[in-house]
Design an enzyme around this catalytic site. Structure first.
Site: not given
Length: 435
Positions: A261, A264, A329-330, A363, A422
């Site tokens: 990661q 990235h 996230e992971h 991934d 109503h």
């Protein structure tokens, strides 16, 4: 410093962790202003503005949107051009992704109450979805599969892909993935102008119901601006991985998982939590030895130094408590019996169980979606899935007896809210014997 070391027992640990996790997406007045201008231009001038911005930003020489459009036939030609090994990998990954997402498909349902009223839910797919894929020399075929296949499984009739092609460069692997994923057409445009075209529609580009897919700050800013007119998947932050380990996994494996990661971008976050100090030392040594071997060592190194951490927890239970606080996230549970820890996990985008399950498998080809909530949003949001491309409509059908019974209740509540129409609308349906 390659990567910072933290101890949960430190008096200021909570403040240190908050500082480590702090992240706010960049927001520049110049970006906001440029995106606002582009959105307005595309909304008012349609195709002409899309072509103008594409020629300017991507060094193209298009005359019309048709010059920038590839249909299914050209996508299939790219599929035929790529090496057999790449085609097989794409097809296997696509089949696994499709199989997983078919389990998410929801169906309409209904039931009848004793008074004869039918209540239910109707599930329908969106009519048209737009998918943004970064382009040029970059290759993100996995993003194509992960975004397009759930839409197809949901039953979306048309998936339009946009991807910039600087100087006309398009990646065959991305085009091949689009062919396998069933993309209807690809328009080689990018940036805020692509988002605007999908959101507003132009003479040649049909308006979509939802825009999915990653992009740069201009794309993210444009997606945020058009949300409400169309739906979007999310505004994603930098990639994240959190590894919880008992100290018995090969430290080289863990170091490489953190790199997966960190490579990235410089703002990605890679964190390891373990109660074993000696193991943290070993992983730090592995990081120092293996980092220079990476092609993207400068990016990974900057990420680890800026936002990475090796955290010594007091116990495995505390490690999971910290994981829930981080809501990554992971999340890798690199332990002997991950199913025992899984019971305690509350917040994570995707959970990777055991020593052999690297995040990288998720991934590309494991099957579950890799479009995941970041920046702690796993506390309240979920991975992209089939449900994101389906709409739910409530269904109500009253019998005469049911309308009479419910009418009395609705009348009382409506008059309590001073909404006379109503109340009277409901009262008209009350049977004489029930008045």
């Amino acid at each position: 410093m390659l990567i910072r070391r933290l101890q949960s027992s430190s008096p200021d640990f909570s403040q240190q962790l908050d500082s480590l996790l702090a992240w706010e997406a960049e927001s520049h007045d110049a970006v906001e202003g440029a995106v606002k201008e582009i959105l307005a231009a595309v909304r008012t001038r349609g195709d002409a503005a899309v072509v103008e911005y594409t020629n300017r930003f991507d060094q193209r020489d298009a005359k019309t949107v048709a010059d920038l459009t590839l249909g299914r036939e050209l996508l299939q030609q790219a599929l035929a051009r790529i090496p057999a090994e790449q085609r097989e990998a794409l097809e296997v990954a696509a089949e696994r992704i499709r199989s997983y997402h078919e389990h998410q498909r929801q169906e309409s349902w209904s039931y009848q109450t004793p008074d004869g009223t039918i209540l239910g839910q109707k599930i329908t797919p969106m009519d048209r979805v737009g998918m943004y894929v970064p382009g040029g020399k970059a290759s993100y075929p996995s993003s194509v599969l992960m975004n397009a296949i759930p839409a197809q499984v949901a039953g979306v009739p048309e998936v339009i892909m946009v991807s910039p092609a600087p100087r006309g460069e398009l990646n065959d692997l991305v085009l091949a993935a689009a062919a396998i994923a069933g993309v209807d057409k690809l328009i080689s445009i990018g940036g805020a102008q692509a988002v605007a075209a999908l959101a507003y529609g132009t003479e040649s580009i049909a308006k979509v119901d939802k825009i999915v897919g990653p992009g740069n700050i201009f794309v993210a800013t444009a997606k945020r601006a058009v949300f409400g007119l169309v739906d979007i998947d999310m505004i994603a932050g930098p990639s994240e991985i959190l590894v919880v380990c008992d100290g018995k996994t090969d430290p080289d494996w863990i170091a490489m998982d953190l790199f997966s990661q960190a490579e990235h971008d410089e703002n990605a976050q890679a964190i390891l939590i373990s109660p074993d100090k000696a193991f943290l030392d070993a992983v730090e040594n592995s990081i120092a030895r293996l980092l220079p071997t990476l092609e993207r060592k400068d990016i990974a190194g900057a990420s680890l130094a800026k936002r990475g951490a090796l955290i010594e927890a007091g116990s495995m239970d505390e490690a999971i408590e910290l994981a829930n606080r981080i809501a990554p996230e992971h999340l890798e549970l690199s332990v002997e019996q991950p199913e025992l820890l899984l019971l305690k996990v509350k917040h994570a985008g995707a959970i990777f169980m055991g020593r052999h399950t690297s995040e990288a498998l998720g991934d590309y080809c494991a099957g579950p979606n890799h479009v995941l909530p970041t920046s702690g949003t796993a506390r309240f949001s979920s991975p992209l899935g089939v449900y994101d491309f389906q709409k739910r409509s409530s269904v109500i059908q009253c019998s005469a007896a049911g309308a009479s019974k419910l009418g009395r209740i609705a009348s009382v509540l409506a008059r309590g809210e001073s909404l006379e129409a109503h109340a009277r609308s409901a009262e008209y349906r009350i049977l004489p014997g029930d008045r």
